[in-house]
Design a protein around this motif. Sequence first.
Motif, short mmCIF file in Angstrom:
data_model
loop_
_atom_site.label_atom_id
_atom_site.label_comp_id
_atom_site.label_asym_id
_atom_site.label_seq_id
_atom_site.Cartn_x
_atom_site.Cartn_y
_atom_site.Cartn_z
N PRO A 192 20.85 37.99 38.69
CA PRO A 192 20.23 38.34 38.00
C PRO A 192 21.13 39.09 36.44
O PRO A 192 20.72 38.47 35.59
N GLN A 193 22.13 39.13 36.48
CA GLN A 193 23.05 39.93 35.63
C GLN A 193 24.23 38.72 35.20
O GLN A 193 24.29 39.03 34.22
N ASN A 194 24.08 37.53 35.51
CA ASN A 194 24.86 36.53 35.01
C ASN A 194 23.67 35.78 34.63
O ASN A 194 22.89 35.15 35.01
N THR A 195 24.30 35.40 32.96
CA THR A 195 23.53 34.40 31.95
C THR A 195 23.82 33.68 31.63
O THR A 195 24.63 32.98 32.58
N SER A 196 22.44 32.76 32.49
CA SER A 196 22.69 30.60 32.71
C SER A 196 23.31 30.34 31.61
O SER A 196 22.81 31.28 29.94
N GLY A 197 24.67 29.51 31.67
CA GLY A 197 25.32 28.92 31.04
C GLY A 197 26.09 30.12 30.37
O GLY A 197 26.78 29.48 29.09
N CYS A 198 26.73 30.73 30.35
CA CYS A 198 27.81 31.44 30.29
C CYS A 198 28.87 32.11 31.13
O CYS A 198 28.02 31.81 32.73
N ASP A 199 29.66 32.19 30.91
CA ASP A 199 30.46 32.72 32.67
C ASP A 199 30.18 33.35 33.34
O ASP A 199 28.98 34.56 32.89
N HIS A 200 30.28 33.81 34.57
CA HIS A 200 30.34 35.17 35.62
C HIS A 200 30.66 36.34 34.48
O HIS A 200 31.62 36.36 34.07
N ASP A 201 29.64 37.44 35.34
CA ASP A 201 30.04 38.49 34.46
C ASP A 201 31.65 38.88 35.43
O ASP A 201 31.71 37.92 37.19
N PHE A 202 32.13 39.65 34.86
CA PHE A 202 33.62 39.53 35.53
C PHE A 202 33.59 41.28 36.40
O PHE A 202 33.95 41.95 35.24
N ILE A 203 35.03 41.71 37.03
CA ILE A 203 35.68 42.73 37.13
C ILE A 203 36.75 42.16 36.63
O ILE A 203 37.98 41.26 37.31
N ASN A 204 37.84 42.98 36.07
CA ASN A 204 39.96 42.39 36.07
C ASN A 204 40.45 43.59 36.67
O ASN A 204 39.93 44.63 35.36
N LEU A 205 41.12 43.97 37.89
CA LEU A 205 41.37 44.83 38.27
C LEU A 205 43.14 44.64 38.21
O LEU A 205 43.54 43.91 38.68
N LYS A 206 43.84 45.36 37.49
CA LYS A 206 44.90 45.51 36.77
C LYS A 206 45.99 46.40 37.61
O LYS A 206 45.87 47.03 38.15
N ILE A 207 47.33 45.33 38.13
CA ILE A 207 48.64 46.18 38.47
C ILE A 207 48.37 47.44 38.15
O ILE A 207 48.83 48.28 39.31
N ASP A 208 47.70 47.97 37.39
CA ASP A 208 49.28 49.53 36.86
C ASP A 208 46.60 50.60 37.29
O ASP A 208 46.68 51.77 36.70
N ASN A 209 46.30 49.79 38.05
CA ASN A 209 45.03 50.51 38.45
C ASN A 209 44.15 50.65 37.50
O ASN A 209 43.26 52.09 37.27
N THR A 210 44.16 50.13 35.89
CA THR A 210 43.01 50.22 34.94
C THR A 210 41.99 48.88 35.18
O THR A 210 42.75 48.43 36.15
#
Length: 139
Positions: free
Chosen positions: A58-76
Amino acid sequence: MKIKSILFALALSVGLFATSCNSNDENEGDTLAPLVGKWGIVKVGTNINGVETLADPPQNTSGCDHDFINLKIDNTMTSGDYSSIVSPCALTTTSGTYSKGDSKVTIVLNGVTTTYDIVNLTLSELKLKNGNNIWVYIR
């Protein structure tokens, strides 16, 4: 003498081959697939008494990209949330950190620490579980 050496080498090769082949392909714990990357949420749900129920988030807004998490190599990490309340598909991001253990990932966002079980991690899918709640992400 030469035939004995060839037979010994052949026997050694067969022995090494037989011990390196294993019929157990189960994923028991940590996986070799990388956790690092941008993961868009595609399903949410529950697992109650072994019965998994998943639906569109339900958190994904219709017509928009998907909500996301971006996990980086430096653990941020960055958590992205698309919303059309103020303007169409406006992106709000939150920064945090994460750490990965055997079959768990711990995420810290806005000072809140949450540990998830990694149910599935492949090159294209990440499935997390916390209690009875499930989140499915894809790259």
